[in-house]
Design an enzyme around this catalytic site. Structure first.
Site, mmCIF file in Angstrom:
data_model
loop_
_atom_site.group_PDB
_atom_site.id
_atom_site.type_symbol
_atom_site.label_atom_id
_atom_site.label_comp_id
_atom_site.label_asym_id
_atom_site.label_seq_id
_atom_site.Cartn_x
_atom_site.Cartn_y
_atom_site.Cartn_z
ATOM 1 C CB ALA A 66 37.691 29.998 39.392
ATOM 2 N N GLY A 109 39.576 29.004 44.129
ATOM 3 C CA GLY A 109 40.300 27.976 43.379
ATOM 4 C C GLY A 109 41.796 27.974 43.674
ATOM 5 C CD GLU A 112 38.015 25.336 45.612
ATOM 6 O OE1 GLU A 112 38.079 26.218 44.732
ATOM 7 O OE2 GLU A 112 36.976 24.705 45.846
ATOM 8 C CD GLU A 132 35.201 29.549 46.480
ATOM 9 O OE1 GLU A 132 35.188 29.737 47.726
ATOM 10 O OE2 GLU A 132 36.086 28.885 45.916
HETATM 11 C C1 HXC Z 1 39.378 37.414 37.726
HETATM 12 C C2 HXC Z 1 40.608 38.701 39.184
HETATM 13 C C3 HXC Z 1 40.417 37.750 40.212
HETATM 14 C C4 HXC Z 1 39.644 36.593 39.915
HETATM 15 C C5 HXC Z 1 41.589 39.381 40.978
HETATM 16 N N1 HXC Z 1 41.336 39.681 39.699
HETATM 17 N N2 HXC Z 1 41.033 38.216 41.319
HETATM 18 N N3 HXC Z 1 40.095 38.517 37.947
HETATM 19 N N4 HXC Z 1 39.148 36.478 38.653
HETATM 20 N N5 HXC Z 1 39.433 35.622 40.817
HETATM 21 C C6 HXC Z 1 41.776 40.863 38.956
HETATM 22 C C7 HXC Z 1 40.980 42.109 39.369
HETATM 23 O O1 HXC Z 1 39.747 42.152 38.688
HETATM 24 C C8 HXC Z 1 41.911 43.198 38.938
HETATM 25 O O2 HXC Z 1 41.820 43.372 37.536
HETATM 26 C C9 HXC Z 1 43.300 42.611 39.232
HETATM 27 O O3 HXC Z 1 43.114 41.190 39.277
HETATM 28 C C10 HXC Z 1 43.846 43.062 40.558
HETATM 29 O O4 HXC Z 1 42.900 42.785 41.560
HETATM 30 P P1 HXC Z 1 42.381 43.881 42.607
HETATM 31 O O5 HXC Z 1 41.068 43.424 43.134
HETATM 32 O O6 HXC Z 1 42.436 45.258 42.014
HETATM 33 O O7 HXC Z 1 43.522 43.766 43.725
HETATM 34 P P2 HXC Z 1 43.389 44.036 45.294
HETATM 35 O O8 HXC Z 1 42.560 45.277 45.555
HETATM 36 O O9 HXC Z 1 44.775 43.991 45.822
HETATM 37 O O10 HXC Z 1 42.538 42.813 45.878
HETATM 38 C C11 HXC Z 1 43.081 41.497 45.805
HETATM 39 C C12 HXC Z 1 41.974 40.447 46.120
HETATM 40 C C13 HXC Z 1 40.756 40.688 45.187
HETATM 41 C C14 HXC Z 1 41.546 40.537 47.580
HETATM 42 C C15 HXC Z 1 42.597 39.074 45.868
HETATM 43 O O11 HXC Z 1 41.221 40.784 43.844
HETATM 44 C C16 HXC Z 1 39.732 39.606 45.252
HETATM 45 O O12 HXC Z 1 38.946 39.569 46.197
HETATM 46 N N6 HXC Z 1 39.673 38.778 44.224
HETATM 47 C C17 HXC Z 1 38.646 37.765 44.097
HETATM 48 C C18 HXC Z 1 38.886 36.608 45.018
HETATM 49 C C19 HXC Z 1 37.816 35.563 44.895
HETATM 50 O O13 HXC Z 1 36.618 35.855 45.099
HETATM 51 N N7 HXC Z 1 38.205 34.343 44.530
HETATM 52 C C20 HXC Z 1 37.243 33.248 44.361
HETATM 53 C C21 HXC Z 1 36.832 33.149 42.927
HETATM 54 S S1 HXC Z 1 35.607 31.910 42.694
HETATM 55 P P3 HXC Z 1 41.647 44.822 36.863
HETATM 56 O O14 HXC Z 1 41.455 44.512 35.415
HETATM 57 O O15 HXC Z 1 40.482 45.454 37.536
HETATM 58 O O16 HXC Z 1 42.948 45.496 37.189
HETATM 59 C C22 HXC Z 1 36.436 30.471 42.692
HETATM 60 C C23 HXC Z 1 35.602 29.238 42.499
HETATM 61 C C24 HXC Z 1 36.437 28.027 42.263
HETATM 62 O O17 HXC Z 1 37.612 30.435 42.797
HETATM 63 C C25 HXC Z 1 35.638 26.894 41.686
HETATM 64 C C26 HXC Z 1 35.730 26.747 40.195
HETATM 65 C C27 HXC Z 1 35.030 25.590 39.624
#
Ligand code: HXC
Length: 258
Positions: A66, A109, A112, A132
């Site tokens: 998400a 997400g 999921e 998360e």
């Molecule tokens: C918003 C995101 C994002 C996310 C990545 N980006 N994941 N933006 N939401 N979930 C953006 C980064 O901010 C960055 O933007 C660009 O994408 C590239 O990501 P990087 O982190 O620079 O890439 P990398 O170093 O290769 O790392 C990849 C990664 C990391 C390991 C996937 O991005 C990461 O850990 N992302 C978050 C994963 C996560 O926690 N997902 C769960 C979310 S909560 P900029 O602008 O800086 O270039 C969820 C809850 C669901 O999903 C329930 C909902 C109701």
């Protein structure tokens, strides 16, 4: 054709394909992505020419979760009022079988969403996880429930409590994905699976999906009854007569209902 800003939509034969396309955010799922995926998928679901759907992302990310930046400033009343992301359940409720082609990250997400599909084809470098916990929250799109039902308590607790990513080989070993293929074959393999499904009798594939899905919703005795009733009902279709006649006559069936 509807104009979309975060997805690419195409049709080939009886397969409809939806590609998440927010490359700068690693296909993070915001409300626009959700609305567009559901609009496109619902249109495919209603299209009698479509027998299966493929959902895919990019080489780097199926979806990294998400959109954290969209959620960051929300508080409990806002989340509750929006019933945040509840609408994804419309995607899970599609009748048409959906095949996910997952390369790169399928996190939060993203994992999921993959679990809402019916068959997951993963590239060998794909990474799955429910991270998360590292954001101070828990899965909110079904992770604690669908993951537990598909891989059991041990791996679900491990993934949900530590937030660790698992690779495609582990995902296949624990039963999270259906098949693992070379990264450059993921979409081709998923499309082949979708074409195989779409070539079969549509009432049979859709009711098969419904029957398997009910296994996650109901008791064994109710599920067995539901399955048996569906099995019985398919004997009212021309395709049952055709499929069984074709077997006896050693020929390919010509399905009436596709
Ligand atoms: C918003 C995101 C994002 C996310 C990545 N980006 N994941 N933006 N939401 N979930 C953006 C980064 O901010 C960055 O933007 C660009 O994408 C590239 O990501 P990087 O982190 O620079 O890439 P990398 O170093 O290769 O790392 C990849 C990664 C990391 C390991 C996937 O991005 C990461 O850990 N992302 C978050 C994963 C996560 O926690 N997902 C769960 C979310 S909560 P900029 O602008 O800086 O270039 C969820 C809850 C669901 O999903 C329930 C909902 C109701």
């Amino acid at each position: 054709m509807t104009e979309y800003s975060t997805i690419l939509v195409s049709t080939s034969g009886r397969v409809g394909t939806i590609q998440l396309n927010r490359p700068k955010a690693l296909n993070a799922l915001n409300e626009t992505v959700m609305e567009e995926v559901i609009t496109a998928a619902t249109a495919f679901d209603a299209d009698p020419r479509i027998g299966a759907i493929v959902l895919t992302g990019s080489d780097k990310a199926f979806a990294a979760g998400a959109d954290i930046k969209q959620m960051a400033d929300m508080d409990y009343p806002a989340m509750y009022a929006a019933d945040f992301f509840q609408r994804w359940e419309d995607f899970a409720a599609l009748r048409t079988p959906v095949v996910a082609a997952v390369n790169g990250y399928a996190l939060g997400g993203g994992c999921e969403l993959a679990m809402m599909t019916d068959v997951i084809i993963a590239g060998e470098s794909a990474k799955f996880g429910q991270p998360e916990i590292n954001l101070g929250v828990i899965p909110g799109m079904g992770g604690s429930q669908r993951l537990a039902r598909s891989v059991g308590k041990a791996k679900t607790m491990d993934m949900v409590l530590t937030g660790r990513h698992i690779d495609a080989a582990e995902a296949e070993r624990i039963g999270l994905v259906s098949r693992v293929v070379a990264d450059d074959q993921t979409l081709a393999e998923a499309t082949k699976v979708a074409e195989t499904i779409a070539a079969k009798s549509k009432p049979a594939t859709q009711l098969a999906k419904e029957a398997v899905a009910s296994a996650f919703e109901t008791s064994l005795s109710q599920g067995l009854l539901f399955e048996r009733r569906i099995f019985h009902s398919l004997f009212s279709t021309e395709d049952q007569a055709e499929g069984m006649a074709a077997f006896a006559e050693k020929r390919e069936p010509q399905w009436k209902h596709r």
